[in-house]
Design a protein around this motif. Structure first.
Motif, short mmCIF file in Angstrom:
data_model
loop_
_atom_site.label_atom_id
_atom_site.label_comp_id
_atom_site.label_asym_id
_atom_site.label_seq_id
_atom_site.Cartn_x
_atom_site.Cartn_y
_atom_site.Cartn_z
N PHE A 17 0.85 -1.19 0.00
CA PHE A 17 0.00 0.00 0.00
C PHE A 17 0.88 1.24 0.00
CE2 PHE A 17 -2.25 -3.39 2.11
CZ PHE A 17 -3.55 -3.31 1.62
N GLN A 18 0.31 2.36 -0.47
CA GLN A 18 0.94 3.67 -0.37
C GLN A 18 -0.08 4.66 0.16
OE1 GLN A 18 3.03 5.15 -3.75
NE2 GLN A 18 4.30 3.33 -4.00
N ILE A 19 0.39 5.61 0.95
CA ILE A 19 -0.52 6.60 1.51
C ILE A 19 -1.04 7.51 0.40
CG2 ILE A 19 1.12 8.46 2.00
CD1 ILE A 19 -1.47 7.09 4.48
N ASP A 20 -2.29 7.88 0.51
CA ASP A 20 -2.90 8.77 -0.48
C ASP A 20 -2.22 10.14 -0.39
OD1 ASP A 20 -4.45 10.18 -2.21
OD2 ASP A 20 -6.37 9.67 -1.29
N PRO A 21 -1.58 10.63 -1.47
CA PRO A 21 -0.88 11.92 -1.39
C PRO A 21 -1.83 13.10 -1.20
CG PRO A 21 -0.91 11.11 -3.65
CD PRO A 21 -1.45 10.00 -2.81
N ALA A 22 -3.09 12.92 -1.52
CA ALA A 22 -4.05 14.03 -1.40
C ALA A 22 -4.54 14.18 0.04
CB ALA A 22 -5.23 13.81 -2.34
N THR A 23 -4.94 13.06 0.65
CA THR A 23 -5.52 13.12 2.00
C THR A 23 -4.51 12.83 3.10
OG1 THR A 23 -6.17 10.79 1.91
CG2 THR A 23 -7.75 12.40 1.05
N LYS A 24 -3.46 12.09 2.79
CA LYS A 24 -2.47 11.65 3.78
C LYS A 24 -3.11 10.80 4.87
CE LYS A 24 1.04 13.83 1.95
NZ LYS A 24 2.19 13.08 1.37
N ARG A 25 -4.30 10.22 4.60
CA ARG A 25 -4.98 9.43 5.61
C ARG A 25 -5.39 8.05 5.08
NH1 ARG A 25 -6.66 11.78 10.15
NH2 ARG A 25 -8.29 10.20 10.39
N ASN A 26 -5.73 7.98 3.84
CA ASN A 26 -6.22 6.72 3.27
C ASN A 26 -5.08 5.97 2.58
OD1 ASN A 26 -8.85 7.43 4.07
ND2 ASN A 26 -9.15 8.57 2.16
N TRP A 27 -5.22 4.64 2.55
CA TRP A 27 -4.24 3.78 1.89
C TRP A 27 -4.73 3.41 0.49
CZ3 TRP A 27 0.46 3.17 3.76
CH2 TRP A 27 0.68 3.33 5.13
N ILE A 28 -3.80 3.41 -0.46
CA ILE A 28 -4.09 3.03 -1.84
C ILE A 28 -3.36 1.72 -2.13
CG2 ILE A 28 -3.90 3.68 -4.27
CD1 ILE A 28 -3.89 6.59 -3.42
N PRO A 29 -4.09 0.62 -2.44
CA PRO A 29 -3.40 -0.65 -2.74
C PRO A 29 -2.62 -0.55 -4.04
CG PRO A 29 -5.76 -0.86 -3.15
CD PRO A 29 -5.56 0.48 -2.50
N ALA A 30 -1.40 -1.10 -4.02
CA ALA A 30 -0.55 -1.05 -5.21
C ALA A 30 -0.92 -2.12 -6.23
CB ALA A 30 0.92 -1.21 -4.81
N SER A 31 -1.56 -3.22 -5.79
CA SER A 31 -1.96 -4.29 -6.70
C SER A 31 -3.07 -5.09 -6.04
CB SER A 31 -0.77 -5.20 -7.04
OG SER A 31 -0.35 -5.89 -5.89
N LYS A 32 -3.72 -5.94 -6.84
CA LYS A 32 -4.81 -6.75 -6.33
C LYS A 32 -4.31 -7.98 -5.58
CE LYS A 32 -8.02 -5.50 -10.05
NZ LYS A 32 -8.87 -6.02 -11.16
N HIS A 33 -3.06 -8.37 -5.80
CA HIS A 33 -2.53 -9.58 -5.19
C HIS A 33 -1.26 -9.23 -4.42
CE1 HIS A 33 -5.34 -11.79 -7.67
NE2 HIS A 33 -4.88 -11.15 -8.72
#
Length: 355
Positions: A17-33
């Motif tokens: 995961f990487q932190i959302d650069p816009a909100t700095k609160r939510n996680w963005i998954p890098a891949s489905k697996h």
């Protein structure tokens, strides 16, 4: 992004995961697996990096520095901040043991990076006379190195200490902004999604096996009905042989047992079909289903063996009846011959009496 000088020293698999650069609160998954996450060491530059590749794209390319900190936010999730990449990375592991191994390796690599940096600083201070200044002198600004080869050096000064303190505060703020509960839910979601995919595949396989068992049961029921008709025909012939009567009773009892087994098997199949609606069961339920299918297969083999024995017994009974019939026919023929001979003797005697 990988050079031939770098060698992997540790690898594991995790959801990235990487932190959302816009909100700095939510996680963005890098891949489905889950992806492979590895520690690499560049012996020439004496640099450690964490790298993860998804397809042809580098998902993680983080150079480890002594001021980095890996934080465990749950039993299966950990994160660290990379100021150079201006992001926070998160990893969701399949078990707590994998998380602990990654965290221990992170601490080892971080300590190795610190020792390498101190060694580099000592070597630089000895070879650069311009750095031998007194404590009363103050440099106008700290010298911070870039990511270029051979430039990963940090010179100590009062301004550099202030810069490091500010950097630590900023990293703490970024870590505090990440929602721990959201991280746990994201990690649990991906873990449950993997378990669900496995369970769905197992249920599809079980469903296919159930259809196959139903076809076999239909065939066994037809064979059983045919066997019952053959037994009824034997009973209608009305033989007086007590051994044959006993065999018929045994065959009838065997057929009743087979019907009971078929009925029990149908009930178990219906129970298995009713359990298909449960999609969020654990792996233990899948093993139980497979075990039941194995038991059904064993019972099916037993049923087939009993049918074979019943058919063999019936064939033996028919053979015995045929043998008895042949013997009775022979006895009847002998009796006819004897009766014919007796009639001829009587006629001869009558002629003698008349003469």
């Amino acid at each position: 992004f990988l050079s031939c000088r770098e060698q992997p020293i540790f690898s594991t698999r995790a959801h990235v995961f990487q932190i959302d650069p816009a909100t700095k609160r939510n996680w963005i998954p890098a891949s489905k697996h889950a992806l492979t996450v590895s520690y690499f060491y560049d012996a020439t530059r004496n640099v450690y990096r964490i790298i993860s590749v998804g397809g042809t794209k580098a998902i993680i390319n983080s150079t480890i520095t002594p001021n980095m900190t890996f934080t465990k936010t749950s039993q299966k999730f950990g994160q660290w901040a990379d100021s150079r990449a201006n992001t926070v990375y998160g990893l969701g592991f399949a078990s707590e043991q994998h998380l602990s191994q990654f965290a221990e390796k992170f601490q080892e690599v971080k300590e190795a990076a610190r020792l390498a940096r101190e060694k580099s600083q000592d070597k630089t201070e000895l070879t650069n006379p311009a750095l031998n200044i007194t404590s009363h002198q103050v440099l106008p600004s700290p010298i911070i190195s870039s990511n270029g080869p051979g430039e990963d050096k940090l010179f100590r000064s009062q301004s550099a200490d202030v810069e490091i303190t500010t950097e630590k505060e900023r990293l703490k703020k970024m870590l505090s902004e990440g929602s721990v509960s959201e991280v746990q839910w994201e990690a649990e979601f991906f873990s449950l999604q993997d378990n669900n995919n496995k369970l769905v595949a197992a249920l599809h396989e079980a469903n296919a096996n159930v259809d196959q068992w139903k076809k076999q049961l239909t065939a066994y029921q037809e064979e059983t009905e045919s066997l019952r008709q053959r037994v009824a025909e034997l009973e209608s012939q009305g033989t007086h042989d007590s051994s044959s009567e006993n065999n018929k009773e045994e065959l009838s009892q065997t057929l009743e047992e087979l019907e009971l087994l078929i009925k029990a098997k149908d009930e178990e199949i219906q129970m298995l079909k009713s359990q298909r609606c449960s999609r969020w069961e654990a792996e233990g339920e899948r093993e139980e289903t497979l075990q039941k299918l194995q038991e059904l297969e064993a019972r099916n083999a037993e049923l087939e063996q009993r049918l074979h024995l019943a058919e063999q017994t019936l064939a033996e009974t028919l053979a015995e009846r045929e043998k008895m019939h042949n013997e009775v026919t022979k006895v009847a023929e002998i009796m006819d011959v004897k009766i014919f001979e007796l009639s001829e003797l009587r006629q001869g005697l009558a002629k003698l009496v008349e003469s």
